[in-house]
Motif scaffolding. Sequence first.
Motif, short mmCIF file in Angstrom:
data_model
loop_
_atom_site.label_atom_id
_atom_site.label_comp_id
_atom_site.label_asym_id
_atom_site.label_seq_id
_atom_site.Cartn_x
_atom_site.Cartn_y
_atom_site.Cartn_z
N UNK A 17 1.25 -0.88 0.26
CA UNK A 17 0.15 -0.11 -0.07
C UNK A 17 1.01 1.18 -0.09
N UNK A 18 2.29 1.30 0.21
CA UNK A 18 3.16 2.23 0.45
C UNK A 18 3.45 3.07 -0.76
N UNK A 19 2.64 2.44 -2.28
CA UNK A 19 2.93 2.80 -3.35
C UNK A 19 2.09 3.87 -3.43
N UNK A 20 0.96 3.28 -2.65
CA UNK A 20 0.12 4.39 -3.25
C UNK A 20 -0.49 5.36 -1.81
N UNK A 21 0.52 5.54 -1.72
CA UNK A 21 0.75 6.85 -0.62
C UNK A 21 1.28 7.85 -0.93
N UNK A 22 1.76 8.93 0.38
CA UNK A 22 2.10 9.55 0.64
C UNK A 22 3.50 9.15 1.11
N UNK A 35 6.66 9.58 -5.42
CA UNK A 35 5.83 11.26 -6.03
C UNK A 35 5.81 11.82 -5.29
N UNK A 36 5.66 11.47 -3.79
CA UNK A 36 5.59 13.34 -2.96
C UNK A 36 7.43 14.13 -2.73
N UNK A 48 4.39 1.92 6.27
CA UNK A 48 3.49 1.29 4.79
C UNK A 48 2.15 1.51 4.19
N UNK A 49 1.21 1.98 5.39
CA UNK A 49 0.00 1.40 4.80
C UNK A 49 -1.12 1.97 5.12
N UNK A 50 -1.63 3.05 4.84
CA UNK A 50 -2.37 5.06 4.29
C UNK A 50 -3.41 3.84 5.02
N UNK A 90 -7.73 3.94 -5.68
CA UNK A 90 -6.83 5.14 -7.22
C UNK A 90 -6.43 5.97 -6.45
N UNK A 91 -5.47 6.19 -5.76
CA UNK A 91 -4.40 7.19 -5.40
C UNK A 91 -4.15 7.77 -5.52
#
Lengths: 310, 770
Positions: free
Chosen positions: B403-408, B413-414, B527-529, B537-538
Amino acid sequence: MTALRRIYFHLILLFLFSILITPDISFALKCINTKFLFDMKPGANQPSDLSIAPNGDIYLVDGVNNRIIVLGSDGRWKFDFGKEGTGSGWFKYPLGIDISNDGKVFIADSGNHRIQVFDLKGKYLYKFNVESESNAYGSDPVDIIASRLKDYLYVADNENHNIKVYNRKGDLQFKWGKFGEEYSEFRYPGIMTANEYNEIFVVDVLNTRVQKFEPFGKFIASIGSWGVLQGNFFRPKGVTLDKYNRVFVSDGYMGVIQAFTDMGTFLGVVCKKNKKRVFDYPVGIHIDKNNRLYVVEMKGNKITVLKIVD
Amino acid sequence: MTYTPYKIKERILLFSLIITTILFTVISQAFALEVSSKRDCVVCHIMWLDDFRTDQETLVDFQPSNVLMKDTQGVVSSEKICFSCHDGYVKDSRYITWKYNRHPVFVKPSKNITVPPELPLSVKGEIYCGTCHSAHGQGAAPKGDREGRTAVYREVNIDSGLCEKCHRNEADYKRTNSHPLHRTDLKLPDKLFTLGSTKASHKNEVICQSCHDVHGAKGKKILIMNNNNSELCITCHEKQKSLINTKHDLRLTLPDEKNLKDQPLSESGPCGACHTPHKGATQKLWARPFKKGNPASELCLSCHGDDRPYKIKGVGEFSHPIDTELTTKESMPDKLPLFAEDGSKTEIGRVQCFTCHDIHRWDPVSLENKGGKDVEGDASNSFLRMTNISSELCLECHKSKSQLMRSDHNLAVTAPDEKNIQGFKPTVSGPCGVCHVPHNAVAKRLWAKKLSGNKDFVTQLCTTCHNKEGAAKNKLIGEYYHPVDITLDRFSVFQVYDITSTLPLYDSGGNIVGNGKLVCTTCHEPHIWDPNNPIIDYEGKNIEGDARNSFLRKTNSPSSDLCKTCHRSKAFVDGTDHDLIITRPEARNLLGQTPEESGQCGVCHLVHNGTNNIKLWARPYGKISQGEGIVDALCNSCHSKGNPAEDKIPQIASHPEKRLINNLMHNNRTRIDYAPIYDNITGKETNVGNISCPTCHNAHQWSPLHKEKGSYKNLEGNATNSFLRNVSYNNICIDCHGMDALFRYKYFHDPVDRVEPASKRINNLNQEFR
């Protein structure tokens, strides 16, 4: 009584005749002395045979390297041709060579079961296959003679124990020989040569002799015999003739070259100052018009050039 | 008819002559046969020739000594005899036997070789042609049939069986860590046979002659081809060819290196630097020093281990654990191998170096990319089994971190310009690689960034970015925040908190321990938002979180499950009037969050970025009147006009200011008569002070008698509930007011009733009963 006397008389005659035909059994070494001129080490690997071109160049079969090496008459490297393969102009462990008077180089391309023809510059001209009597083994052309007689090409088929005669086009004209020990039979025919009468001399390796034939294959004489004494062969390999029609035969195992009359009378061993000259596995030999003896030493990987003195 | 003596004599003579002739003929034929037979033998056995037994000079010397140790043969198996036929004029073996390399002859067998009695050595104890060959042997066949394979072997040589008679160590390949034999599980390429390999009985069966050619070997060690550059190895092991010209091609990186057999690289080739076909140090034909352990890692560590003589690219003090068993099915990789104790691949096994690395291939995607001597690897190469540019490889096992991939926390990304300790940006290192490097990490947890500060280890990990100059400088915790780096010991004394909670506590080294400290990652899983709902859908960087996500280990809204893990006594606020999700869902805290966003607890308490020190109060302090303390301001923040509990404002709430109270008998949290007294200024508990709201009220529990959640209804209370701390007869009021306090109790907030004498109250009650 008369009959008894007659018998005695015949026995005496028989005894005298046997003395007459008994060969010379002198134990002393009979020598044909030679003088060392030079040798050539052209980088060949177990070379087998050579031939001299009309211009004096030496064509050496470097079969293991699948090429023909061309050297000047003085031994200088000129060029080589051929490489491993089955294509035209390529070789697979060739063994024999002869150069015709018209300047064609004929190669017994043993591994490819064929004869290939080149010009003196090494340019490929044509080829033809040597037929085999056995499907199992294929033919094994180990040497070739380009005869002046009808332009015949005499091919020694080692594996099939016969001599095959082709025309220049590669059409089989006739053949003779089979496996055996009788005259006109062979156990692994090898290097050949021809005299001025186009008579053919064939080394019969495991029969330890050289057989002399008329041009059409009729047996004339057998030269040499089995053994390790003078006049004997153990592994005869090469044969050539000098201008006196003396037959010189090399013996690979014994490392000597011996001379005979063309009817088989032993003349002597090639010597150096009356001591036998030992070569490092002599195979193909050749005598040029200047009475120079060229010896291909298969183990020594060289050509030794001698002047025949006697 | 008469016979004269002469006639008789004549007839006798004639008869004798005939007999003699016949005998001579028979004898001569027999002699001829003998000669012929003898000649066949003497073709090889030259020393049997009678010529050597005459007085005549022979053209070759007589060497009567036997070759064999047993006195059974004359000189026969001399190389010269063999060559005299195999020179092309009987059989052409020049190119196989004398052009190329061949089995050693005329040498004594080495110590590793045991020559069986049926394969004789020479009188000198040396191997010679006749050791393997004999025209009279069992393997003799005129043209080499399929059973005997070839002519004139002493023994049949089916599938290199003759070789194995002497080379027993090699035949026992498992024991001697030699190249496997007689296995058929790998496909032998056709090319191998065009190079001179001998086909075995079974397809793809590996035999000695798969690689070796006793006569005609073009390579050293009688290999069928030159192997100085491992050409032969890669003929079969084609996949491993990709090693060439990578860093693992030691010819580039360590040109002076030698393997265990003291072979330089020019001799061993790139494969031979690490592998030897016979007598390896351990499995995998290992040709380098080896310590005990699982080969799937120890082979690598024989060079890369920090304690090994070859410190080329050590893995460092902090490196990814190896020899680790994966216990959960979820953690089992789909595309990466695990290994058994013997180093073989297995479905359920341990993580080893080979799990992540394919040491023969620099770039898992491109065969052309070889890296090169001086190229520093990254997540896209480095001999990884699969590219890790998006941390795919890490996630094979660490699936829960995906889930880290789709988080801040996906810094690609950030914070795309952020670099790890190797100087790699997230796009190069992969999202995981920004914070973790598998080898040569800065600290535990494979930390990939520089640590600073004096807080506990785990907190330092977070503050690597969450500091005023860090990548997460906009995501700080503010001036007032939930205490961290604290142990829960003092609470455990009062048995308020269960220290075996489901949230992790850490020791100073960052290890999870039962009695450890509370740190950032006690509540946060970086690691988990969203602990409950994986983000599909991040939307993009810098999502503003709330109590339902924000990398919390547990969701904290609508029920504040996370807070309640520790603050269990506060869990009964659920469903009470103080559960603003029920009673005032439109209310907002200081951060503007509604109760649903902040969670029940977050309505009143801000874990980070609070502006109020006391109780991390999440609302503006309420006004306090004379006699009230700061703690009362907390209650007044709602129970005041214009605020969520404006309909629940007590008419009077204060205790007379100058009547200080000593609560020494009531300051034990575990006792039912607990009645805390607070300092008016600091809001801290004290033993002597004034009564304030929380002295009597426990804002988190509706009824003191029932430790349970509320009824999720807005109730009107009475003296038995109303968030009172207790209804016992020994509450703090009785200390001064006597038993009368029990009756005044209810009317405390009534400015009239609370001052009536007890007798009047009793009368009133009596009247009520009537």
